[in-house]
Write an enzyme that holds these catalytic residues in place. Structure first.
Site, mmCIF file in Angstrom:
data_model
loop_
_atom_site.group_PDB
_atom_site.id
_atom_site.type_symbol
_atom_site.label_atom_id
_atom_site.label_comp_id
_atom_site.label_asym_id
_atom_site.label_seq_id
_atom_site.Cartn_x
_atom_site.Cartn_y
_atom_site.Cartn_z
ATOM 1 N N SER A 10 0.807 -1.158 -0.033
ATOM 2 C CA SER A 10 0.227 -0.153 -0.169
ATOM 3 C C SER A 10 0.862 1.235 -0.042
ATOM 4 O O SER A 10 1.567 1.448 0.751
ATOM 5 C CB SER A 10 -0.915 -0.009 1.239
ATOM 6 O OG SER A 10 -1.471 1.260 1.286
ATOM 7 N N HIS A 35 -1.134 -1.198 -4.297
ATOM 8 C CA HIS A 35 -2.521 -0.707 -3.667
ATOM 9 C C HIS A 35 -2.488 0.593 -3.455
ATOM 10 O O HIS A 35 -1.567 1.180 -2.898
ATOM 11 C CB HIS A 35 -2.532 -1.756 -2.421
ATOM 12 C CG HIS A 35 -4.010 -1.513 -1.877
ATOM 13 N ND1 HIS A 35 -5.074 -2.288 -2.060
ATOM 14 C CD2 HIS A 35 -4.175 -0.801 -0.574
ATOM 15 C CE1 HIS A 35 -6.264 -1.811 -1.332
ATOM 16 N NE2 HIS A 35 -5.609 -1.186 -0.659
ATOM 17 N N ASP A 37 -4.558 3.784 -1.962
ATOM 18 C CA ASP A 37 -5.804 3.993 -1.048
ATOM 19 C C ASP A 37 -6.209 5.582 -1.240
ATOM 20 O O ASP A 37 -5.619 6.362 -0.806
ATOM 21 C CB ASP A 37 -5.183 4.053 0.449
ATOM 22 C CG ASP A 37 -5.109 2.517 0.760
ATOM 23 O OD1 ASP A 37 -6.184 1.765 0.641
ATOM 24 O OD2 ASP A 37 -3.848 2.058 1.442
ATOM 25 N N MET A 39 -8.667 8.452 -0.353
ATOM 26 C CA MET A 39 -9.394 8.713 0.946
ATOM 27 C C MET A 39 -10.007 10.124 0.735
ATOM 28 O O MET A 39 -9.128 11.151 0.466
ATOM 29 C CB MET A 39 -8.757 8.666 2.205
ATOM 30 C CG MET A 39 -8.104 7.280 2.416
ATOM 31 S SD MET A 39 -7.094 7.147 3.817
ATOM 32 C CE MET A 39 -6.549 5.501 4.305
ATOM 33 N N HIS A 68 -8.181 1.477 -4.353
ATOM 34 C CA HIS A 68 -9.196 1.229 -3.228
ATOM 35 C C HIS A 68 -9.936 2.445 -2.880
ATOM 36 O O HIS A 68 -9.388 3.206 -2.243
ATOM 37 C CB HIS A 68 -8.573 0.648 -1.917
ATOM 38 C CG HIS A 68 -9.250 0.411 -0.738
ATOM 39 N ND1 HIS A 68 -8.756 0.186 0.357
ATOM 40 C CD2 HIS A 68 -10.653 0.562 -0.462
ATOM 41 C CE1 HIS A 68 -9.681 -0.079 1.310
ATOM 42 N NE2 HIS A 68 -10.793 0.351 0.794
ATOM 43 N N MET A 70 -11.949 4.996 -1.067
ATOM 44 C CA MET A 70 -12.764 5.082 0.308
ATOM 45 C C MET A 70 -13.344 6.482 0.095
ATOM 46 O O MET A 70 -12.799 7.481 1.060
ATOM 47 C CB MET A 70 -11.570 5.052 1.228
ATOM 48 C CG MET A 70 -11.541 3.584 1.770
ATOM 49 S SD MET A 70 -9.907 3.462 2.711
ATOM 50 C CE MET A 70 -8.810 3.498 1.538
ATOM 51 N N MET A 139 -11.998 -5.581 4.749
ATOM 52 C CA MET A 139 -11.123 -4.973 5.747
ATOM 53 C C MET A 139 -10.651 -5.367 7.147
ATOM 54 O O MET A 139 -11.854 -5.697 7.507
ATOM 55 C CB MET A 139 -11.741 -3.500 5.693
ATOM 56 C CG MET A 139 -11.925 -2.776 4.610
ATOM 57 S SD MET A 139 -10.441 -2.154 3.972
ATOM 58 C CE MET A 139 -9.302 -1.484 4.976
ATOM 59 N N ASP A 177 -6.955 -6.385 3.724
ATOM 60 C CA ASP A 177 -6.311 -5.381 3.798
ATOM 61 C C ASP A 177 -6.466 -4.628 5.275
ATOM 62 O O ASP A 177 -7.386 -4.742 5.839
ATOM 63 C CB ASP A 177 -6.982 -4.211 3.043
ATOM 64 C CG ASP A 177 -6.346 -2.860 2.849
ATOM 65 O OD1 ASP A 177 -5.298 -2.433 3.432
ATOM 66 O OD2 ASP A 177 -7.115 -1.937 2.322
HETATM 67 C C1 DX5 Z 1 -6.619 1.458 5.479
HETATM 68 C C2 DX5 Z 1 -5.771 1.121 4.031
HETATM 69 C C3 DX5 Z 1 -4.801 0.316 3.821
HETATM 70 C C4 DX5 Z 1 -3.478 0.620 4.637
HETATM 71 C C5 DX5 Z 1 -2.994 -0.766 5.365
HETATM 72 O O1 DX5 Z 1 -7.788 2.242 5.295
HETATM 73 O O2 DX5 Z 1 -6.997 0.656 3.361
HETATM 74 O O3 DX5 Z 1 -4.598 -0.125 2.701
HETATM 75 O O4 DX5 Z 1 -2.923 1.387 3.961
HETATM 76 O O5 DX5 Z 1 -1.934 -0.468 6.087
HETATM 77 P P1 DX5 Z 1 -1.286 -1.607 7.031
HETATM 78 O O6 DX5 Z 1 -0.603 -2.568 6.286
HETATM 79 O O7 DX5 Z 1 -0.035 -0.421 7.428
HETATM 80 O O8 DX5 Z 1 -2.298 -1.739 7.939
HETATM 81 ZN ZN ZN Z 2 -6.612 -0.192 1.302
#
Ligand code: DX5
Ligand code: ZN
Length: 218
Positions: A10, A35, A37, A39, A68, A70, A139, A177
């Protein structure tokens, strides 16, 4: 030895001042997917980055880009992420009123479509749309931040989804994840996961190749 387990570091945990170098480093260290993320500070209590960053990174890597989302709403931005270079686009059922339509849109854009289940979200959401799904993402933390602890109750959910996917006969990836580490990765794999997202457990380690091999289990 080849493994069917994909490791998807990620980018959220990478050094944002050196993203191009970080991307090259994980790719040469054996990462399978990247990956990303996304947000929005609304669906989750954090803000990360958007399609412009994906577009900038796309020419630097041959890895599939696993996006991903969010964000809520997600529908107005699906085309932008597809055009920026996403290969897989996943969203949460809670991001909008019409999950079925959103998945249809992602596939119509020529991309692989994923559904993401928060720790409290039931697997029934997947059953209702299984014909339109290429990936299910479980998740194992509440979304919004890297570096959180793995929620062990999600192992049973991974097992239940593995059974659902196998019974469906469809080609669907099962991804986990959040809080995936050397300790929790084997639990996810044993439960039937075949893609592991890892932020801290890769970018927080001094040697990315050793970290990725350790997560994959070989
Ligand atoms: C959280 C993200 C994850 C995050 C995982 O909202 O979706 O992808 O980056 O990070 P680690 O592996 O550090 O838990
Ligand atoms: Zn993620």
């Amino acid at each position: 030895m080849t493994s069917s387990i994909r490791i998807a570091p990620s980018l959220l945990a990478a050094d944002f001042a050196r993203l191009g170098a970080e991307l090259a480093a994980i790719e040469s260290a054996g990462a399978d997917w990247l990956h990303l993320d996304i947000m929005d500070g609304h669906f989750v209590p954090n803000i990360s980055f958007g399609p412009a960053l994906i577009r900038a990174l796309r020419p630097l890597s041959a890895m599939p880009f696993d996006v991903h989302l969010m964000i809520a709403p997600a529908d107005p931005y699906l085309a932008a992420f597809a055009e920026a270079g996403a290969d897989w686009i996943s969203l949460h059922p809670e991001a909008g009123p019409h999950l079925h339509r959103s998945l249809q849109t992602i596939r119509a854009l020529g991309k692989k479509a994923g559904v993401v289940l928060n720790p409290a979200t039931p697997i029934a959401h997947v059953a209702e749309v299984i014909d339109l799904v290429d990936l299910v993402l479980v998740m194992s933390v509440n979304p919004g931040f890297g570096g959180q602890s793995f929620i062990r109750s999600q192992i049973a959910k991974i097992s239940a989804l593995r059974r659902m996917i196998d019974a469906s006969g469809h080609d669907i990836r099962l991804e986990v994840d959040g809080g995936v580490t050397m300790e929790t990765a084997p639990l996810c794999i044993a439960a039937g996961a075949d893609v592991l997202v890892a932020g801290t457990a890769v970018f927080g380690r001094p040697d990315y190749a050793t970290a990725i091999r350790g997560l994959r289990g070989c």
